[in-house]
Enzyme design. Structure first.
Site, PDB file in Angstrom:
ATOM      1  N   GLU A 108       0.857  -1.180   0.000  1.00 49.59           N
ATOM      2  CA  GLU A 108       0.000   0.000   0.000  1.00 49.59           C
ATOM      3  C   GLU A 108       0.897   1.235   0.000  1.00 49.59           C
ATOM      4  O   GLU A 108       1.864   1.294   0.763  1.00 49.59           O
ATOM      5  CB  GLU A 108      -0.906   0.005   1.227  1.00 49.59           C
ATOM      6  N   ASP A 158      -9.857   0.700  -7.410  1.00 50.83           N
ATOM      7  CA  ASP A 158     -10.540   1.833  -8.036  1.00 50.83           C
ATOM      8  C   ASP A 158     -11.258   1.370  -9.302  1.00 50.83           C
ATOM      9  O   ASP A 158     -10.637   0.836 -10.216  1.00 50.83           O
ATOM     10  CB  ASP A 158      -9.505   2.909  -8.379  1.00 50.83           C
ATOM     11  N   LYS A 162     -16.157   5.778 -15.428  1.00 48.54           N
ATOM     12  CA  LYS A 162     -16.447   6.220 -16.790  1.00 48.54           C
ATOM     13  C   LYS A 162     -15.802   5.286 -17.814  1.00 48.54           C
ATOM     14  O   LYS A 162     -14.667   4.864 -17.651  1.00 48.54           O
ATOM     15  CB  LYS A 162     -15.949   7.648 -16.995  1.00 48.54           C
ATOM     16  N   THR A 229     -17.266  -4.712   5.293  1.00 47.04           N
ATOM     17  CA  THR A 229     -16.839  -3.438   5.857  1.00 47.04           C
ATOM     18  C   THR A 229     -18.050  -2.538   6.101  1.00 47.04           C
ATOM     19  O   THR A 229     -19.153  -2.797   5.603  1.00 47.04           O
ATOM     20  CB  THR A 229     -15.864  -2.722   4.907  1.00 47.04           C
ATOM     21  N   PHE A 231     -18.499   0.398   4.890  1.00 44.02           N
ATOM     22  CA  PHE A 231     -18.864   0.945   3.587  1.00 44.02           C
ATOM     23  C   PHE A 231     -19.702  -0.059   2.803  1.00 44.02           C
ATOM     24  O   PHE A 231     -20.717   0.278   2.199  1.00 44.02           O
ATOM     25  CB  PHE A 231     -17.599   1.313   2.809  1.00 44.02           C
TER      26      PHE A 231
END
Length: 251
Positions: A108, A158, A162, A229, A231
């Site tokens: 990371e 990620d 788009k 999680t 989220f």
């Protein structure tokens, strides 16, 4: 405390990238292989303290030479799982707790995330995590030997929503081939995403890699070790889906 003073040799230099900066270009993986997009963020005092106190014990400096994984884990022999992009380390710490006999080598580049996971390591007294605050592709190319990993975790990379940005997604054929080459026979790649178009691309790319086989008919049930999680729970309550994919290295 400025964390860059502690890890100046391990965290890649450069400015933070915004969501649209260079969006028409391929993912950095396809230019000079990289596995990340650098993000900004504030490091808390607690994270900085963990970095200072626990960093010397649990951070593995990047070096362009093969690493002795048993030595890196303080003499702990056992299967090693590579985790790429652990965010703030919540899931990583949970998985390390429920799989105590597995070593987790985690990459990371986000400084607050590294500090947060170090803090969790101290609070939960975890001995089976090591962190390399460097690009995972360099680590694969120079530190980890082919055929040595028991698994690879790539959770919620990620999605680059788009369509014109899709080329910047991490899970692409060349990268999957590199991951497969580092798995031992029977080793696995576990990816998870909450963006269905990315899940579809992941399934297509993983299924096309001749060294891998799908462990399920399409998407896999969520393995018990991967936690939900906060989220993710919020998304599920709103009707959002989550897709897990688990592929194994053929014998």
């Amino acid at each position: 405390m400025n964390l860059s003073d502690t890890v100046s040799n391990d965290l890649p230099p450069g400015n933070d990238e915004g969501a649209d900066e260079g969006a028409d270009k391929p993912h950095p993986l396809h230019r000079r292989l990289k596995s990340f997009v650098k993000r900004g963020g504030r490091t808390t005092e607690g994270q900085a303290r963990a970095f200072s106190e626990l960093g010397p014990l649990y951070l593995v400096p990047y070096k362009p030479e093969p690493i002795d994984l048993t030595a890196a884990f303080g003499g702990r022999a056992g299967p090693t799982v590579l985790e790429i992009g652990f965010g703030m380390g919540e899931a990583t710490a949970h998985i390390a707790t429920v799989l105590p006999d597995t070593n987790f080598f985690c990459c990371e580049v986000h400084e607050p995330g590294v500090g947060a996971l170090l803090k969790r390591i101290g609070e939960q007294q975890l001995s089976n995590i090591r962190i390399c605050a460097h690009d995972a592709v360099d680590v694969l190319d120079h530190m980890l030997q082919p055929g040595t990993l028991a698994g690879v975790h790539v959770f919620f990379p990620d999605p680059w929503h788009k369509k014109r940005h899709n080329k910047r997604r991490l899970i692409q054929p060349g990268f999957v081939t590199k991951l497969a080459q580092h798995l031992r026979p029977g080793g696995y790649i576990h990816c998870a995403t909450d963006w269905q178009p990315y899940a579809e691309q992941m399934l297509e790319v993983l299924a096309a890699e001749p060294m891998l086989r799908n462990t399920a008919e399409g998407y896999a049930p969520k393995p018990e070790y991967r936690p939900l999680t906060k989220f993710e729970n919020r998304g599920i309550k709103l009707g959002h889906g989550v897709w897990d994919l688990v592929f194994e290295r053929k014998a």
